[in-house]
Design a protein around this motif. Structure first.
Motif, PDB file in Angstrom:
ATOM      1  N   ASP A 148       0.821  -1.221   0.000  1.00 45.67           N
ATOM      2  CA  ASP A 148       0.000   0.000   0.000  1.00 45.67           C
ATOM      3  C   ASP A 148       0.853   1.268   0.000  1.00 45.67           C
ATOM      4  OD1 ASP A 148       0.974   0.037   2.584  1.00 45.67           O
ATOM      5  OD2 ASP A 148      -0.983   0.006   3.578  1.00 45.67           O
ATOM      6  N   LEU A 149       2.117   1.151  -0.431  1.00 43.51           N
ATOM      7  CA  LEU A 149       2.950   2.339  -0.609  1.00 43.51           C
ATOM      8  C   LEU A 149       2.735   2.848  -2.033  1.00 43.51           C
ATOM      9  CD1 LEU A 149       5.095   4.236   0.603  1.00 43.51           C
ATOM     10  CD2 LEU A 149       6.848   2.729  -0.378  1.00 43.51           C
ATOM     11  N   PRO A 150       2.070   4.001  -2.207  1.00 42.93           N
ATOM     12  CA  PRO A 150       1.672   4.450  -3.545  1.00 42.93           C
ATOM     13  C   PRO A 150       2.857   4.666  -4.488  1.00 42.93           C
ATOM     14  CG  PRO A 150       0.546   5.705  -1.837  1.00 42.93           C
ATOM     15  CD  PRO A 150       1.624   4.919  -1.149  1.00 42.93           C
ATOM     16  N   LEU A 151       2.610   4.415  -5.767  1.00 38.28           N
ATOM     17  CA  LEU A 151       3.647   4.602  -6.760  1.00 38.28           C
ATOM     18  C   LEU A 151       4.103   6.056  -6.840  1.00 38.28           C
ATOM     19  CD1 LEU A 151       5.275   3.160  -9.003  1.00 38.28           C
ATOM     20  CD2 LEU A 151       3.445   3.763 -10.591  1.00 38.28           C
ATOM     21  N   HIS A 152       3.203   6.997  -6.582  1.00 34.77           N
ATOM     22  CA  HIS A 152       3.581   8.411  -6.691  1.00 34.77           C
ATOM     23  C   HIS A 152       4.601   8.828  -5.633  1.00 34.77           C
ATOM     24  CE1 HIS A 152       1.154   9.642  -3.213  1.00 34.77           C
ATOM     25  NE2 HIS A 152       0.128   8.979  -3.718  1.00 34.77           N
ATOM     26  N   THR A 153       4.871   7.950  -4.662  1.00 33.37           N
ATOM     27  CA  THR A 153       5.896   8.244  -3.657  1.00 33.37           C
ATOM     28  C   THR A 153       7.282   8.342  -4.288  1.00 33.37           C
ATOM     29  OG1 THR A 153       4.568   6.981  -2.070  1.00 33.37           O
ATOM     30  CG2 THR A 153       6.794   7.544  -1.394  1.00 33.37           C
ATOM     31  N   GLN A 154       7.445   7.745  -5.471  1.00 35.57           N
ATOM     32  CA  GLN A 154       8.743   7.807  -6.154  1.00 35.57           C
ATOM     33  C   GLN A 154       9.218   9.247  -6.332  1.00 35.57           C
ATOM     34  OE1 GLN A 154       8.826   3.796  -8.901  1.00 35.57           O
ATOM     35  NE2 GLN A 154       8.009   5.638  -9.809  1.00 35.57           N
ATOM     36  N   ALA A 155       8.300  10.137  -6.672  1.00 33.43           N
ATOM     37  CA  ALA A 155       8.680  11.540  -6.895  1.00 33.43           C
ATOM     38  C   ALA A 155       9.216  12.158  -5.613  1.00 33.43           C
ATOM     39  CB  ALA A 155       7.480  12.324  -7.417  1.00 33.43           C
ATOM     40  N   ARG A 156       8.611  11.839  -4.480  1.00 31.06           N
ATOM     41  CA  ARG A 156       9.083  12.359  -3.196  1.00 31.06           C
ATOM     42  C   ARG A 156      10.465  11.803  -2.863  1.00 31.06           C
ATOM     43  NH1 ARG A 156       5.608  11.278   1.573  1.00 31.06           N
ATOM     44  NH2 ARG A 156       7.033  12.803   2.475  1.00 31.06           N
ATOM     45  N   PHE A 157      10.658  10.510  -3.125  1.00 30.39           N
ATOM     46  CA  PHE A 157      11.978   9.902  -2.906  1.00 30.39           C
ATOM     47  C   PHE A 157      13.030  10.644  -3.721  1.00 30.39           C
ATOM     48  CE2 PHE A 157      11.384   5.300  -1.276  1.00 30.39           C
ATOM     49  CZ  PHE A 157      10.429   5.722  -0.364  1.00 30.39           C
ATOM     50  N   CYS A 158      12.715  10.872  -4.991  1.00 33.78           N
ATOM     51  CA  CYS A 158      13.691  11.504  -5.883  1.00 33.78           C
ATOM     52  C   CYS A 158      13.972  12.946  -5.469  1.00 33.78           C
ATOM     53  CB  CYS A 158      13.209  11.425  -7.329  1.00 33.78           C
ATOM     54  SG  CYS A 158      13.271   9.737  -8.003  1.00 33.78           S
TER      55      CYS A 158
END
Length: 221
Positions: A148-158
């Motif tokens: 349940d970790l959303p895919l859009h979290t990638q942008a925050r990681f980056c």
């Protein structure tokens, strides 16, 4: 800690290509090995990571959605954000072959997926070994899009890792990473050994592209 890429796992490439243990024709086997060599030659693996404090299962100043993260980090005092990419040359190679030779493109895509996981696995192994010498232990690696970790979290990681400047990795408004053969992930760091999470389709690195799942099955059936 440096990004490193070692010999690609041939069996893993076959799995990406949807093979289920059937015989592989000699001509196809030769094509796969040629594609493995071209992808490995083009790869310029790059890595960036950052340690952040954790309290009561939450990363301080970097809250994440979902229960999976709280469970993963429940016994942790720190977390490490990581991002890995194979670099622009692999992206350009894939784009050229998608125009000139689609069969090669499909195989190279599988090779590149295996390669970026290879680099990610080496980082995790090296970090785990280093931390255990300090009496600390890693959780499993967990990426946006799993559980349940959303895919859009990638942008925050980056953004948190400044990947655009540091390793040339960006994220489109549609949550696609460029170069495509890239990985972002989080691992927890604890003072106690961590039980490995149950593995399944939802936490598999191939979740988004798995040919078995698309057919309604799984690789362990």
């Amino acid at each position: 800690m440096q990004a490193r890429l070692t010999q690609l796992n041939y069996q893993e490439i076959l799995m990406y290509l949807g093979h289920r243990g059937q015989d592989c024709p000699m001509e196809l086997e030769q094509q796969i090995h040629r594609c493995m060599e071209e992808v490995t030659k083009a790869a310029e693996p790059r890595l960036v990571y950052r340690f952040l404090p954790v309290r009561e299962g939450q990363i301080q100043g970097f809250p994440l959605e979902g229960k999976d993260m709280q469970e993963l980090l429940a016994d942790c005092q720190q977390a490490v954000l990581m991002a890995v990419t194979l670099g622009p040359q692999v992206e350009q190679l894939l784009m050229r072959r998608e125009i000139t030779n689609m069969a090669d493109a499909v195989i190279m895509d599988a090779c590149a997926s295996t390669a970026v996981e290879n680099v990610s696995d080496h980082f995790e192994f090296d970090l785990r070994e280093q931390l255990e010498q300090e009496g600390k232990y890693l959780t499993d690696r967990f990426s946006p899009g799993y559980g349940d970790l959303p895919l859009h979290t990638q942008a925050r990681f980056c953004d948190a890792l400044n990947t655009g400047r540091r390793i040339g990795l960006t994220v489109t408004p549609n949550d696609i990473m460029i170069p495509r053969k890239s990985v972002t992930a989080i691992l927890g760091i604890s003072d106690r050994p961590q039980k490995l999470r149950k593995r399944g389709c939802e936490v598999c690195s191939m979740f988004m592209t798995c040919p078995y799942r698309k057919e309604g099955g799984s690789c362990h059936e």
